[in-house]
Design a protein around this motif. Sequence first.
Motif, PDB file in Angstrom:
ATOM      1  N   LYS A   1      45.219  29.552  28.611  1.00 34.55           N
ATOM      2  CA  LYS A   1      45.051  28.414  29.520  1.00 34.55           C
ATOM      3  C   LYS A   1      44.910  28.892  30.969  1.00 34.55           C
ATOM      4  N   GLY A   2      45.781  29.823  31.375  1.00 31.33           N
ATOM      5  CA  GLY A   2      45.717  30.358  32.732  1.00 31.33           C
ATOM      6  C   GLY A   2      44.422  31.094  32.992  1.00 31.33           C
ATOM      7  N   PHE A   3      43.943  31.844  31.982  1.00 32.16           N
ATOM      8  CA  PHE A   3      42.694  32.597  32.112  1.00 32.16           C
ATOM      9  C   PHE A   3      41.513  31.650  32.296  1.00 32.16           C
ATOM     10  N   ARG A   4      41.462  30.581  31.538  1.00 32.48           N
ATOM     11  CA  ARG A   4      40.362  29.612  31.640  1.00 32.48           C
ATOM     12  C   ARG A   4      40.388  28.901  32.993  1.00 32.48           C
ATOM     13  N   GLU A   5      41.566  28.572  33.461  1.00 31.70           N
ATOM     14  CA  GLU A   5      41.671  27.907  34.755  1.00 31.70           C
ATOM     15  C   GLU A   5      41.211  28.836  35.885  1.00 31.70           C
ATOM     16  N   ALA A   6      41.572  30.120  35.785  1.00 23.48           N
ATOM     17  CA  ALA A   6      41.151  31.085  36.803  1.00 23.48           C
ATOM     18  C   ALA A   6      39.634  31.260  36.797  1.00 23.48           C
ATOM     19  N   LEU A   7      39.035  31.306  35.600  1.00 24.13           N
ATOM     20  CA  LEU A   7      37.579  31.427  35.507  1.00 24.13           C
ATOM     21  C   LEU A   7      36.889  30.204  36.106  1.00 24.13           C
ATOM     22  N   LEU A   8      37.467  29.031  35.870  1.00 19.62           N
ATOM     23  CA  LEU A   8      36.889  27.805  36.411  1.00 19.62           C
ATOM     24  C   LEU A   8      36.903  27.825  37.933  1.00 19.62           C
ATOM     25  N   ARG A   9      37.995  28.295  38.503  1.00 15.79           N
ATOM     26  CA  ARG A   9      38.087  28.384  39.969  1.00 15.79           C
ATOM     27  C   ARG A   9      37.160  29.465  40.504  1.00 15.79           C
ATOM     28  N   LEU A  10      37.017  30.545  39.741  1.00 17.08           N
ATOM     29  CA  LEU A  10      36.152  31.639  40.169  1.00 17.08           C
ATOM     30  C   LEU A  10      34.688  31.193  40.229  1.00 17.08           C
ATOM     31  N   SER A  11      34.304  30.258  39.384  1.00 16.33           N
ATOM     32  CA  SER A  11      32.911  29.799  39.333  1.00 16.33           C
ATOM     33  C   SER A  11      32.493  29.058  40.592  1.00 16.33           C
ATOM     34  N   ASP A  12      33.461  28.639  41.402  1.00 19.34           N
ATOM     35  CA  ASP A  12      33.135  27.963  42.663  1.00 19.34           C
ATOM     36  C   ASP A  12      32.632  28.944  43.719  1.00 19.34           C
ATOM     37  N   ASN A  13      32.858  30.240  43.487  1.00 22.08           N
ATOM     38  CA  ASN A  13      32.451  31.257  44.450  1.00 22.08           C
ATOM     39  C   ASN A  13      30.999  31.650  44.232  1.00 22.08           C
ATOM     40  N   ASP A  14      30.264  31.810  45.317  1.00 24.46           N
ATOM     41  CA  ASP A  14      28.829  32.093  45.222  1.00 24.46           C
ATOM     42  C   ASP A  14      28.512  33.579  45.010  1.00 24.46           C
ATOM     43  N   SER A  15      29.460  34.464  45.270  1.00 23.27           N
ATOM     44  CA  SER A  15      29.181  35.896  45.179  1.00 23.27           C
ATOM     45  C   SER A  15      29.638  36.467  43.838  1.00 23.27           C
ATOM     46  N   ILE A  16      29.267  37.712  43.590  1.00 17.52           N
ATOM     47  CA  ILE A  16      29.642  38.392  42.353  1.00 17.52           C
ATOM     48  C   ILE A  16      31.142  38.717  42.389  1.00 17.52           C
ATOM     49  N   GLN A  17      31.827  38.459  41.283  1.00 15.53           N
ATOM     50  CA  GLN A  17      33.255  38.694  41.209  1.00 15.53           C
ATOM     51  C   GLN A  17      33.604  39.472  39.942  1.00 15.53           C
ATOM     52  N   LEU A  18      34.868  39.911  39.861  1.00 14.94           N
ATOM     53  CA  LEU A  18      35.313  40.800  38.791  1.00 14.94           C
ATOM     54  C   LEU A  18      36.243  40.063  37.826  1.00 14.94           C
ATOM     55  N   ILE A  19      36.033  40.294  36.533  1.00 17.31           N
ATOM     56  CA  ILE A  19      36.895  39.745  35.491  1.00 17.31           C
ATOM     57  C   ILE A  19      37.437  40.914  34.666  1.00 17.31           C
ATOM     58  N   VAL A  20      38.758  41.004  34.569  1.00 16.21           N
ATOM     59  CA  VAL A  20      39.410  42.063  33.802  1.00 16.21           C
ATOM     60  C   VAL A  20      40.176  41.408  32.652  1.00 16.21           C
ATOM     61  N   ASN A  21      39.668  41.561  31.456  1.00 14.37           N
ATOM     62  CA  ASN A  21      40.281  40.965  30.268  1.00 14.37           C
ATOM     63  C   ASN A  21      40.920  42.089  29.453  1.00 14.37           C
ATOM     64  N   LEU A  22      42.215  42.267  29.611  1.00 18.43           N
ATOM     65  CA  LEU A  22      42.901  43.361  28.940  1.00 18.43           C
ATOM     66  C   LEU A  22      43.111  43.080  27.455  1.00 18.43           C
ATOM     67  N   SER A  23      43.014  41.820  27.049  1.00 16.62           N
ATOM     68  CA  SER A  23      43.228  41.478  25.637  1.00 16.62           C
ATOM     69  C   SER A  23      42.090  41.979  24.758  1.00 16.62           C
ATOM     70  N   ASP A  24      40.871  42.061  25.293  1.00 17.99           N
ATOM     71  CA  ASP A  24      39.753  42.602  24.516  1.00 17.99           C
ATOM     72  C   ASP A  24      39.130  43.835  25.175  1.00 17.99           C
ATOM     73  N   SER A  25      39.838  44.398  26.184  1.00 17.15           N
ATOM     74  CA  SER A  25      39.426  45.652  26.855  1.00 17.15           C
ATOM     75  C   SER A  25      38.059  45.549  27.517  1.00 17.15           C
ATOM     76  N   SER A  26      37.749  44.395  28.084  1.00 13.70           N
ATOM     77  CA  SER A  26      36.452  44.211  28.724  1.00 13.70           C
ATOM     78  C   SER A  26      36.598  44.053  30.233  1.00 13.70           C
ATOM     79  N   VAL A  27      35.628  44.587  30.958  1.00 13.48           N
ATOM     80  CA  VAL A  27      35.532  44.431  32.413  1.00 13.48           C
ATOM     81  C   VAL A  27      34.162  43.837  32.693  1.00 13.48           C
ATOM     82  N   CYS A  28      34.133  42.702  33.376  1.00 14.13           N
ATOM     83  CA  CYS A  28      32.878  41.965  33.539  1.00 14.13           C
ATOM     84  C   CYS A  28      32.607  41.649  35.002  1.00 14.13           C
TER      85      CYS A  28
END
Length: 267
Positions: free
Chosen positions: A76-103
Amino acid sequence: MQRMILKIKVFLKNSWISSLFIAMLLVLFAWFVSIGLAPYGKIQELHHLVDTDTVFIEKFDSVFYHPEMSKQLSEKGFREALLRLSDNDSIQLIVNLSDSSVCLSIKGVIIQQTKASQIYTDKLFAKMTGVQRYRLFSQPLQVNTVYASIVKEPVVVRQAPKDTMEAELNAWQPDTLIQNPAFVALSIEYGIHINLEQERNLTWYDKRKKVEFYTHLLFTKTKSSLKHFIGFKKQEYQPVITIKLPVDDLRAIYRALPYEPYVVFKL
C-alpha cells in the motif's frame, strides 16, 4: 620484544604521560560507545517520528497494526509513493528491493528497468515496524547529496571555429569507449544511504576506484562522527543499502537522474 616491553614500562612510569595516555584511551572508548549506541538511537528516533505525527496516526487504519498485515501495508505504501511520484515531471528513481529491481520512471511510466545482482540491506530496516516503514516510504524521498566516480555530463570546452574550413580541421567526436568505473552514493532523507556499484571489478583500476570511493565515504562519515562527538551531539546512524548493478545500466541511471531527484522505496 623484551626491550620493547621495557621501553613501554619506562614510558608509562612518567606520571603526566601516563595520565595523558589514559585520558586519550577513555575519550576514544567514549567515542566508540557513542557510535555503538547510534543504531538504538535511530530506532528511538523512528518511534518518535511516528508517535508525534498526530495527523498520520488519526488517518492510519488500525487494522494495519497487526503483524499479518505487514506485507499488504508495504504494498500500500509503495503504491501511494508511486502515485505521488507520478506528479513529478522529471525522471525519478524507483528501488524495489522485494524483486531486486531498480527503475527509472517519468510521470508514472517505467522507461528503464534493471535487475540487481546483489543487494545488501542494513539490519536496522528489519527491526522497523510495518507502521514505521509505511510512514517513511509511502512518499518519495528526496536525495540530499550525491557522490559518484563517474562524470554525470561529460563536457569538452573548445574554441569556436572562425570559418567552415577551420571547423572541418577541428572536427571532433567524443570517445564513448572511455568510461570510468561506476560507483554512486546517494544520501536521502532520514539519513538513509544508497550505494550503487558496478557488479564486477575485473581490472586493477576498477578495484582501485572502488577503494577510493569507499575511503571517501568512510572519511566523510568519520569526520561527521567526530564533529558530533566533540560538539556533545547525538551520533547520527546512517543505514546503508548497497546495490550491485550492470555497469552500463548504472551509468545510464545516474546520468538520466536530475540534480535533485526523488527515490521511491519498497523493502
